[in-house]
Enzyme design. Sequence first.
Site, PDB file in Angstrom:
ATOM      1  N   LEU A  33       0.474  -1.412   2.145  1.00  0.00           N
ATOM      2  CA  LEU A  33      -0.791  -1.225   1.419  1.00  0.00           C
ATOM      3  C   LEU A  33      -1.947  -1.986   2.063  1.00  0.00           C
ATOM      4  CD1 LEU A  33       0.370  -1.470  -2.314  1.00  0.00           C
ATOM      5  CD2 LEU A  33       0.360   0.515  -0.787  1.00  0.00           C
ATOM      6  N   GLY A  36      -7.641   0.380   1.107  1.00  0.00           N
ATOM      7  CA  GLY A  36      -7.783   1.802   0.768  1.00  0.00           C
ATOM      8  C   GLY A  36      -6.855   2.167  -0.385  1.00  0.00           C
ATOM      9  N   HIS A  37      -5.571   1.795  -0.254  1.00  0.00           N
ATOM     10  CA  HIS A  37      -4.625   2.069  -1.352  1.00  0.00           C
ATOM     11  C   HIS A  37      -5.063   1.331  -2.621  1.00  0.00           C
ATOM     12  CE1 HIS A  37      -1.838   2.358   2.260  1.00  0.00           C
ATOM     13  NE2 HIS A  37      -1.649   3.517   1.684  1.00  0.00           N
ATOM     14  N   VAL A 186     -11.859   4.002   2.558  1.00  0.00           N
ATOM     15  CA  VAL A 186     -12.342   2.612   2.608  1.00  0.00           C
ATOM     16  C   VAL A 186     -12.323   2.194   4.073  1.00  0.00           C
ATOM     17  CG1 VAL A 186     -11.915   0.239   1.869  1.00  0.00           C
ATOM     18  CG2 VAL A 186     -11.493   2.130   0.285  1.00  0.00           C
ATOM     19  N   SER A 195      -6.089   2.053   7.652  1.00  0.00           N
ATOM     20  CA  SER A 195      -4.859   2.826   7.779  1.00  0.00           C
ATOM     21  C   SER A 195      -3.718   1.861   8.056  1.00  0.00           C
ATOM     22  CB  SER A 195      -4.993   3.794   8.968  1.00  0.00           C
ATOM     23  OG  SER A 195      -3.717   4.255   9.359  1.00  0.00           O
TER      24      SER A 195
END
Length: 299
Positions: A33, A36-37, A186, A195
Amino acid sequence: MRQIATTAELQSAVAEAKAKGLEIGLVPTMGALHEGHLSLIERALRENDMVVVSLFVNPIQFNNKEDLEKYPRTIDADLKLIADKISAMDDLRATELLAFTPSVDEMYPDGEPTEVYHFGPVEEVMEGPRRPGHFSGVAVVVRRLFDLAQPKRAYFGEKDYQQIAVIRALLKQIQYPIELVPCPIVRADDGLALSSRNMRLSPAARAMAPAINATLEQAAEMAEYEDVDDVKEWVLDTLSSYHEVNPQPDGLKFEPEYFEIVDAITLQPIENWDDTDNGAVGCIAVWLDGVRLIDIVKF
Ligand code: PAF
């Protein structure tokens, strides 16, 4: 937060929540994670009574064995990030978060699933032909997660833009009344789309990678006065020749796999800016330092 590793436990927690009339939000992830997550999880916590975050590296969506082996697995750190996120939030609606961390055998007790999904034109472009079986593998696991978590809303990041179109097609095919919630990319301060794969970049490659987003941002400006084909060609040329203009250590260079300008919903390539009523999106896949990076720009 409660960690759950079996489908039976998840089904019983979901049944209990449904009996109380709670709305469930699902955030499917493969772990590793990042912010973004966490932005998806945060949104789900604000919009639902209970949130299920799945952390499962789905082997059947990898068409490259090495990519599957190298995929980072960081469950303990992931659970800590989720717990920290929850404690940093004040006005969250959800009263419970289930972190679902099944094994491969738990998800696929009968071995590798045999079902295959086809989605027509949305999967026949960009990632589809380059990663045979990928979207079918994604659909199998996402449907299984839908069946287990029975969410009212499901949250997906726009970095995997084509995946969202595929999930939209899946929902239409299986007719589940689930609201698909696409969430914006994000980015790091230097513009690189976050990523899980970024952690595989060497420091020199990581320093070079923001040029992808910078190039896409310039392309968005060019779209005001250049044709679609010219913008496409300029993006591919700019990245392919980046190392000539900006000499890099260790022979580092960008190797673009594709850059397509497509209709934002059908994902079919457009030839003119006014060929679409849905808006245009530029989608790119670039190799850098042995890592395949993807990104998008909205025109
Ligand atoms: O986007 C991902 O991380 C995966 O494709 C997903 C949706 C969790 C399915 O494994």
